[in-house]
Scaffold this active site. Structure first.
Site, PDB file in Angstrom:
ATOM      1  N   ASP A  14       0.801  -1.225   0.000  1.00  0.00           N
ATOM      2  CA  ASP A  14       0.000   0.000   0.000  1.00  0.00           C
ATOM      3  C   ASP A  14       0.833   1.274   0.000  1.00  0.00           C
ATOM      4  O   ASP A  14       0.573   2.210  -0.735  1.00  0.00           O
ATOM      5  CB  ASP A  14      -0.916   0.029   1.225  1.00  0.00           C
ATOM      6  N   LEU A  64     -30.711  30.862  -2.812  1.00  0.00           N
ATOM      7  CA  LEU A  64     -30.851  32.312  -2.699  1.00  0.00           C
ATOM      8  C   LEU A  64     -32.312  32.702  -2.881  1.00  0.00           C
ATOM      9  O   LEU A  64     -33.036  32.070  -3.648  1.00  0.00           O
ATOM     10  CB  LEU A  64     -30.026  33.002  -3.800  1.00  0.00           C
ATOM     11  N   GLU A  94     -22.528  40.190  -8.731  1.00  0.00           N
ATOM     12  CA  GLU A  94     -21.901  39.122  -9.520  1.00  0.00           C
ATOM     13  C   GLU A  94     -22.914  38.617 -10.527  1.00  0.00           C
ATOM     14  O   GLU A  94     -24.122  38.737 -10.302  1.00  0.00           O
ATOM     15  CB  GLU A  94     -21.536  37.932  -8.602  1.00  0.00           C
ATOM     16  N   LYS A  96     -25.158  35.840 -12.233  1.00  0.00           N
ATOM     17  CA  LYS A  96     -25.728  34.576 -11.764  1.00  0.00           C
ATOM     18  C   LYS A  96     -25.542  33.574 -12.897  1.00  0.00           C
ATOM     19  O   LYS A  96     -26.284  33.594 -13.886  1.00  0.00           O
ATOM     20  CB  LYS A  96     -27.204  34.743 -11.406  1.00  0.00           C
ATOM     21  N   ASP A  98     -25.429  30.268 -15.119  1.00  0.00           N
ATOM     22  CA  ASP A  98     -26.463  29.260 -15.319  1.00  0.00           C
ATOM     23  C   ASP A  98     -25.817  27.902 -15.544  1.00  0.00           C
ATOM     24  O   ASP A  98     -25.474  27.544 -16.668  1.00  0.00           O
ATOM     25  CB  ASP A  98     -27.310  29.676 -16.529  1.00  0.00           C
ATOM     26  N   TYR A 205     -17.460  31.202  -6.577  1.00  0.00           N
ATOM     27  CA  TYR A 205     -18.090  32.424  -6.087  1.00  0.00           C
ATOM     28  C   TYR A 205     -18.277  32.477  -4.569  1.00  0.00           C
ATOM     29  O   TYR A 205     -18.873  33.410  -4.046  1.00  0.00           O
ATOM     30  CB  TYR A 205     -19.430  32.703  -6.774  1.00  0.00           C
ATOM     31  N   LYS A 270     -24.615  40.528  -3.128  1.00  0.00           N
ATOM     32  CA  LYS A 270     -24.242  40.058  -1.790  1.00  0.00           C
ATOM     33  C   LYS A 270     -23.747  41.256  -0.977  1.00  0.00           C
ATOM     34  O   LYS A 270     -23.068  42.126  -1.523  1.00  0.00           O
ATOM     35  CB  LYS A 270     -23.104  39.030  -1.888  1.00  0.00           C
ATOM     36  N   LYS A 294     -33.397  38.042 -10.875  1.00  0.00           N
ATOM     37  CA  LYS A 294     -33.577  37.213 -12.073  1.00  0.00           C
ATOM     38  C   LYS A 294     -33.933  38.096 -13.245  1.00  0.00           C
ATOM     39  O   LYS A 294     -34.909  38.859 -13.168  1.00  0.00           O
ATOM     40  CB  LYS A 294     -34.722  36.227 -11.856  1.00  0.00           C
ATOM     41  N   CYS A 388     -58.968  22.384 -45.063  1.00  0.00           N
ATOM     42  CA  CYS A 388     -57.697  21.760 -44.701  1.00  0.00           C
ATOM     43  C   CYS A 388     -56.637  22.189 -45.724  1.00  0.00           C
ATOM     44  O   CYS A 388     -56.869  22.066 -46.930  1.00  0.00           O
ATOM     45  CB  CYS A 388     -57.860  20.233 -44.713  1.00  0.00           C
ATOM     46  N   CYS A 391     -55.718  18.700 -47.791  1.00  0.00           N
ATOM     47  CA  CYS A 391     -56.623  17.988 -48.701  1.00  0.00           C
ATOM     48  C   CYS A 391     -57.746  18.885 -49.207  1.00  0.00           C
ATOM     49  O   CYS A 391     -58.620  18.426 -49.953  1.00  0.00           O
ATOM     50  CB  CYS A 391     -57.180  16.729 -48.048  1.00  0.00           C
ATOM     51  N   CYS A 406     -59.007  18.021 -39.212  1.00  0.00           N
ATOM     52  CA  CYS A 406     -59.409  17.560 -40.537  1.00  0.00           C
ATOM     53  C   CYS A 406     -60.020  16.187 -40.310  1.00  0.00           C
ATOM     54  O   CYS A 406     -59.328  15.279 -39.835  1.00  0.00           O
ATOM     55  CB  CYS A 406     -58.201  17.470 -41.458  1.00  0.00           C
ATOM     56  N   CYS A 411     -56.927  12.041 -45.625  1.00  0.00           N
ATOM     57  CA  CYS A 411     -56.184  13.281 -45.888  1.00  0.00           C
ATOM     58  C   CYS A 411     -54.701  12.915 -45.966  1.00  0.00           C
ATOM     59  O   CYS A 411     -54.179  12.245 -45.067  1.00  0.00           O
ATOM     60  CB  CYS A 411     -56.429  14.279 -44.766  1.00  0.00           C
TER      61      CYS A 411
HETATM   62  S1  IVH Z   1     -23.927  32.388  -4.131  1.00  0.00           S
HETATM   63  C1  IVH Z   1     -25.310  31.340   0.006  1.00  0.00           C
HETATM   64  N1  IVH Z   1     -23.209  33.387  -6.437  1.00  0.00           N
HETATM   65  O1  IVH Z   1     -27.569  30.251  -7.889  1.00  0.00           O
HETATM   66  C2  IVH Z   1     -24.948  31.781  -1.370  1.00  0.00           C
HETATM   67  N2  IVH Z   1     -24.742  31.579  -6.430  1.00  0.00           N
HETATM   68  O2  IVH Z   1     -30.169  30.365  -6.573  1.00  0.00           O
HETATM   69  C3  IVH Z   1     -24.938  30.675  -2.324  1.00  0.00           C
HETATM   70  N3  IVH Z   1     -25.400  30.830  -8.663  1.00  0.00           N
HETATM   71  O3  IVH Z   1     -27.201  27.371  -5.933  1.00  0.00           O
HETATM   72  C4  IVH Z   1     -24.831  30.970  -3.725  1.00  0.00           C
HETATM   73  N4  IVH Z   1     -24.179  32.269  -9.795  1.00  0.00           N
HETATM   74  O4  IVH Z   1     -25.981  27.470  -8.202  1.00  0.00           O
HETATM   75  C5  IVH Z   1     -23.965  32.463  -5.798  1.00  0.00           C
HETATM   76  N5  IVH Z   1     -22.461  34.348  -8.424  1.00  0.00           N
HETATM   77  C6  IVH Z   1     -23.194  33.438  -7.782  1.00  0.00           C
HETATM   78  C7  IVH Z   1     -23.976  32.512  -8.483  1.00  0.00           C
HETATM   79  C8  IVH Z   1     -24.754  31.594  -7.770  1.00  0.00           C
HETATM   80  C9  IVH Z   1     -25.025  31.260  -9.887  1.00  0.00           C
HETATM   81  C10 IVH Z   1     -26.365  29.752  -8.423  1.00  0.00           C
HETATM   82  C11 IVH Z   1     -25.909  28.687  -7.487  1.00  0.00           C
HETATM   83  C12 IVH Z   1     -26.919  28.661  -6.388  1.00  0.00           C
HETATM   84  C13 IVH Z   1     -28.104  29.286  -7.037  1.00  0.00           C
HETATM   85  C14 IVH Z   1     -29.010  29.911  -5.996  1.00  0.00           C
END
Ligand code: IVH
Length: 652
Positions: A14, A64, A94, A96, A98, A205, A270, A294, A388, A391, A406, A411
């Site tokens: 090991d 969030l 920041e 967000k 995806d 992040y 934040k 959003k 139609c 047809c 139809c 048809c």
């Molecule tokens: S901070 C307690 N920062 O959004 C703080 N989240 O809706 C935790 N996400 O689960 C998250 N960009 O998947 C943070 N710049 C960002 C983000 C971010 C995308 C997502 C993340 C989280 C979700 C919450």
């Protein structure tokens, strides 16, 4: 390595083994170009286990709260100020991202585990795939604390996504729907090599658990700290002093939404000061010190060229918007369904109008309504066509129904639809009998129902451009091998209302021939486990109808002799048990695994439910199935466990 982990027969002591792995890791850290997912240094413990192991998050991964408009965002800031008295905090804005949230844990500078968020307390161990992400270091500099968790979002760059889809298209494979699902799917799969091929990226992040880390006083300092640990951080985060500045950031990035090489669907705001974050604390779900703004689904205006009607296989007549191509929500949209007459009237969209088109994420595009200021004053409301489009006979809208249809079985749109259904791979699987050939034969009146498919004179095809000896011979061969399709597929191919492919198989197994199914009563059919009375009635009605009788006769005359399923002689070890298989197995094709189950008296449905006995997972299993099985406490087996289950009827 394989010997060591999989066969438990280490040829090295090991300690020597561990030392070698360490040396290899150091080498790979110094020369990342040499690192590879199949390298022993990358293996956490042999072949991945059957399902993703649960990981407890030491510090919960919270979600969030959302703000869907600027008023909600300002409301959040006001609440903060009230809580904090007159102290007005600074904010970090920041993007967000995806993608899929991950927590990556390092101990003594080594990446030891990566987990998904899961329910926030327990995630899934996805170390094997996360290690293929180039943005995530495997080894941190010496200055790293003994324990540190880095949280962030795994995502796929848009350029990578496009290249991947080009490659799919070239290989004749289906395109991936969007970068987010593709990224999430790549992480949550068994095969690290497949994940590596998808070339994912990562933005950190947030920090999770840290032991003996530095004292940071602001969230923004986290980014510098992450940089010192060799993480690449997103360049767009910004510290601002007022909520007006936050709004300006949001507006700036709403305008840049499609200018970056990755998707973001909002802005995360934040509170910067970490002490203030602690004062504010969290609710059970989400921190009070952060909010996700959003961005609304994107909308674009374009010209509505026309409102044509499409006729479905069952005759349904659906109006749709034919649009001047418009890039919205990450894709080019050229048409969008308008559902039915009432919806067109309610939106009052008219050919020639400028219309607003919306698309949110992977949702299908929608026509929101007309831009009235740009409407031609002479335009009149759109009217549902009387006839139609295929047809030319009158459409009907039955009492109480929302949709027109139809009503004519003959048809060409319906005939074509039924023939395409008949010939498709899961039906009669007729090779070299594509859409164009069907279209030509139906339009020329050479075939009028599926019964004609095996009876028309193939020489007639010579009249059409592009048909010569080769294509005719190919089709002849395609028809010949289709004559002996399994009966279950042949029953499905007939497009009997309510009879899908699994019902087709059940009928085939219970009766063994078209003739015997035709002679069965509603009661006899409904007595088959898994077939209900509605299906039974539909089957009896179809076989008793003139159309049904004619088709069965024509198929017989055309030499179609579907093959009855072999009656299984295996022990019914799985009687009464329902087993779901997800992902690719090494020794069983998708349908072989199902047959192995049904041959032993079990059921093999496509989705996990309370009554599932076990979920068998292979490579790249459906993430939702695994999660559901875990939620319901259903046993999850790998291929070896599956074989034991088949043999004994019991869990291993
Ligand atoms: S901070 C307690 N920062 O959004 C703080 N989240 O809706 C935790 N996400 O689960 C998250 N960009 O998947 C943070 N710049 C960002 C983000 C971010 C995308 C997502 C993340 C989280 C979700 C919450």
């Amino acid at each position: 390595m394989h010997l060591y982990h999989e066969l438990d027969a280490a040829e090295l002591p090991d300690a020597d083994f561990d030392r070698l792995v360490h040396q290899l890791r150091d080498l790979e850290a110094a020369h990342p170009e040499l690192a590879d997912a199949a390298s022993p240094a990358e293996q956490v413990g042999g072949a991945p286990s059957s399902a993703f192991a649960p990981v407890q998050h030491e510090v919960p991964m919270m979600s969030l709260d959302n703000a869907f408009d600027l008023d909600e965002l300002r409301g959040w800031a006001e609440r903060l100020e009230r809580r904090l008295g007159d102290k007005i905090p600074s904010f970090v804005c920041e993007l967000k991202f995806d993608g899929l949230a991950l927590s990556v844990r390092y101990e003594d500078g080594q990446l030891v585990r990566a987990a998904t968020r899961g329910d926030g307390t327990t995630g899934e161990d996805v170390t094997h795939t996360v290690k293929t992400i180039g943005d995530i270091p495997h080894i941190l500099p010496k200055s790293a604390p003994p324990v540190i968790e880095v949280r962030g979002e795994a995502y796929m760059r848009l350029s990578t996504f496009e290249a991947l889809n080009k490659a799919q298209e070239k290989a004749g494979l289906q395109a991936y729907v969007n970068p987010r699902n593709t990224a999430a799917g790549s992480i949550r799969q068994k095969d690290p090599q497949a994940a590596r091929e998808r070339a994912l990226s990562f933005w950190p992040y947030q920090l999770g658990q840290i032991v003996d880390g530095p004292t940071l006083d602001a969230h923004s300092a986290t980014f510098d700290y992450l940089t010192s640990l060799t993480f690449g951080v997103n360049e767009h985060s910004r510290v601002v002093d007022t909520i007006d500045d936050v709004v300006a950031f949001i507006e700036e990035f709403a305008a840049k939404r499609h200018d970056l090489d990755y998707e973001f669907d909002g802005v995360v705001v934040k509170v910067d000061d970490l002490e203030t974050q602690r004062v504010l604390g969290s609710t059970s779900r989400a921190p009070r010190w952060a909010i996700a703004y959003k961005m609304p689904p994107e909308e674009r205006a374009t010209r509505l060229i026309d409102i044509p009607i499409s006729i479905g296989t069952n005759g349904s007549a659906t109006p749709y918007a034919l649009l001047e191509p418009v890039f919205v929500g990450g894709v080019t949209v050229t048409n969008a369904t308008l559902h039915n007459q009432d919806i067109v009237a309610q939106k009052d969209v008219r050919p020639g109008d400028m219309v607003v088109v919306r698309r949110a994420g992977d949702v299908i595009p929608e026509v929101v309504g007309p831009v009235l200021s740009e409407r031609d004053p002479k335009s009149t409301p759109w009217e549902f066509p009387i006839d139609c489009p295929v047809c030319s006979r009158p459409l009907v809208r039955p009492e109480g129904a929302a949709r027109h249809r139809c009503p004519f079985d003959d048809c060409p749109a319906q005939v074509r639809g039924r023939i395409e259904h008949f010939a498709q791979r899961t039906g009669m699987d007729i090779e070299h009998f594509g859409e164009r050939t069907v279209d030509l034969l139906v339009s020329a009146g050479l075939i009028t129902d599926v019964g004609d498919v095996f009876n028309f004179d193939l020489e007639e095809l010579r009249q059409f451009e592009g048909f010569g000896d080769t294509s005719i011979e190919n089709l002849r061969a395609g028809l010949e091998s289709s004559r002996t399709r399994p009966l279950g597929n042949a029953v499905f191919a007939l497009a009997i209302p309510h009879v899908g492919s699994s019902n087709g198989k059940l009928l085939a197994k219970a009766f063994g021939s078209f003739e015997k199914i035709a002679a069965a009563t509603v009661e006899e059919i409904a007595a088959i486990d898994g077939v209900g009375p509605i299906i039974a009635e539909s089957v009896v009605e179809w076989f008793a109808s003139d159309t049904g009788k004619t088709i069965i006769q024509k198929l017989h005359d055309g030499g179609v002799r579907p093959v009855a399923p072999e009656v299984s002689t295996l022990e019914p070890t799985l009687a009464g048990k329902s087993i779901v298989v997800s992902g690719g197995l090494a020794n069983y094709g998708r349908s072989d695994a199902k047959t192995a189950i049904t041959d032993r008296g079990g059921k093999a449905p496509g989705s996990v439910s309370k009554s599932t006995f076990a979920l068998v997972v292979g490579n790249d299993p459906g993430a939702s199935k695994v999660t559901k099985a875990e939620d319901l406490g259903i046993p999850i087996l790998d291929e070896a466990g599956f074989e034991i289950l088949l043999a004994t009827g019991d869990l291993p």
